[in-house]
Enzyme design. Structure first.
Site, PDB file in Angstrom:
ATOM      1  N   ASP A 169       3.629 -63.140  -9.526  1.00  0.00           N
ATOM      2  CA  ASP A 169       2.360 -63.690 -10.029  1.00  0.00           C
ATOM      3  C   ASP A 169       1.330 -63.542  -8.915  1.00  0.00           C
ATOM      4  OD1 ASP A 169       0.194 -65.191 -10.804  1.00  0.00           O
ATOM      5  OD2 ASP A 169       1.331 -67.002 -11.302  1.00  0.00           O
ATOM      6  N   HIS A 192      14.784 -45.748  -1.906  1.00  0.00           N
ATOM      7  CA  HIS A 192      15.999 -46.575  -1.945  1.00  0.00           C
ATOM      8  C   HIS A 192      16.620 -46.790  -0.565  1.00  0.00           C
ATOM      9  CE1 HIS A 192      18.889 -48.887  -4.034  1.00  0.00           C
ATOM     10  NE2 HIS A 192      18.942 -48.177  -5.139  1.00  0.00           N
TER      11      HIS A 192
END
EC number: 2.3.1.133
Length: 433
Positions: free
Chosen positions: A380, A153
């Protein structure tokens, strides 16, 4: 679930990248210290090169050139402040398979099973020892695949993390970088001298239970993680409740949903009327700061709106009361407030004392992080968009996520970790709209 690891590689940037230390802003340093887990699922396409590891690794290596801090390691500067050592050491890429099928995961609740689809990180050897990004492609018996992501993070928040993942997927399809990452976090440096102008309740300690919880029921082993889907019609009905009892202020769908979740959790936990409860709402500062940050700003820009209420008010008043508390806090989060927050943090002797964790969100409090406006379905790699993307685990009781629909049907899902005895009641109250 059985996972068989086929291959494990450290992927480095394709060409030489700057060897430098990247300074972390105050908001980079107060976010939880873990690798944020997320998982993507993909149905089979019949392509012979479906999720070909070589294609994935070559594109990853290219993406790490502009996003070179992702290939670095954490280190401490001379003052002990954590920064990123941009040393090109690389990210972990694991290839695995399993006899399980995607449908075994049902509604994709972020359980321990889902966590197995993300490489484990060994923190025992110190902060300089582990990669900031760990990735795992897992092939299922049904022909589908998952991509598990663990992203430290300090390196990135959700927006920046997805900028990287979506750039990687674009490059796997042969596309070029569209928005270059902006790698300089000094835009979020505090003023000199710091001039905090507000009382920053978001960084004050969370309320604790007036009547202590039964320790045998409140440990991690008694925490359950579930996901609940609210349809478009249910969300419309919930938003309409903002007009109950002659209320004239219009609240957003998100404010009403967050208020409804806050109330439902309070009811499920059976909080006494005089019990204070604090809601932590992760708030992206990118569009709130002036001037706005560059579109490719790479880092954490997560501030926190923290309305506080007593349970009696929250539970006895209409849902719009809770939404109103949330609305009033979100409206405050403008450039002046966020700059003041950076200055307030600058004046703290030890930022590690303000790092969020289990103590922050646990009963009677709650954290809500919305991924609704994040492009979580754009990864994708050449074999279609994911059928699902969501958290790969929820590390703390009282932490929740709001997720958009993969099919754009107007529904939203709430993924949440609660004490097991509270979860069934929460489900009941959540659907009482």
């Amino acid at each position: 679930m059985k996972i068989n690891i086929r291959d494990s590689t450290m992927v480095r940037p394709a060409t030489e990248t700057p060897i430098t230390n990247l300074w972390n802003s105050n908001v980079d340093l107060v976010i939880p210290r873990f690798h944020t887990p997320s998982v993507y699922f993909y149905r089979p396409t019949g392509a012979s090169n479906f999720f070909d590891p070589q294609v994935m690794k070559e594109a990853l290596s290219k993406a790490l050139v502009p996003f070179y801090p992702m290939a670095g390691r954490l280190k401490r500067d001379d003052d002990g402040r954590i920064e990123i050592d941009c040393n090109g050491a690389g990210v972990l890429f694991v290839v695995a398979d399993t006899p399980s099928v995607i449908d075994d995961f049902g509604d994709f609740a972020p359980t321990l099973n889902l966590r197995q689809l993300i490489p484990e990180v060994d923190h025992s050897a110190g902060i300089h020892s582990f990669p900031l990004l760990v990735l795992q492609v897992t092939f299922f018996k049904c022909g589908g695949a998952s991509l598990g992501v663990g992203m430290q993070h300090h390196a990135a928040d959700g927006f920046s993390g997805l900028h990287f993942i979506n750039t990687w997927s674009d490059m796997a399809r042969g596309l070029d970088l569209t928005i270059p990452p902006f790698i300089d976090r000094t835009l979020l440096r505090a003023r000199d001298p710091p001039q905090p102008a507000f009382h920053h309740v978001e960084y004050q300690p969370a309320p604790s239970m007036k009547i202590p919880l039964d320790p045998s029921k409140s440990g991690p082993e008694n925490t359950t993680v579930s996901i609940f889907k609210l349809t478009r019609d249910q969300l419309v009905a919930l938003k309409a409740k903002s007009k109950e009892d002659g209320n004239t202020v219009s609240y957003s769908s998100y404010e009403m949903l967050a208020g409804h979740v806050w109330r439902s959790v309070g009811k499920a936990r059976g909080l006494p009327n005089d019990q204070e409860t604090k809601l932590y709402i992760a708030t992206d500062g990118r569009s709130r700061l002036r001037p706005q940050l560059p579109p490719g700003y790479f880092g954490n820009v997560i501030f926190t709106a923290t309305p506080l209420a007593v349970a009696g008010d929250l539970l006895s008043k209409p849902t719009w009361y809770a939404a109103g508390q949330i609305h009033d806090f979100l409206v405050r989060m403008d450039d002046n407030y966020l700059r003041s927050a950076l200055d307030y943090l600058e004046m703290q002797p030890d930022l590690s004392a303000l790092v969020r964790g289990a103590h922050t969100y646990k009963c009677p409090n709650l954290g809500i992080t919305s991924w609704v406006r994040l492009p979580i379905y754009d990864a994708d790699f050449g074999w279609g968009r994911p059928i699902f993307m969501g958290p790969g685990g929820i590390p703390y009781e009282g932490l929740s996520f709001v997720l958009p629909s993969p099919t754009n049907d107007g529904s939203l899902s709430v993924a949440i970790a609660l004490q097991s005895e509270h979860m069934k009641l929460f489900e009941k109250f959540l659907f009482e709209i």
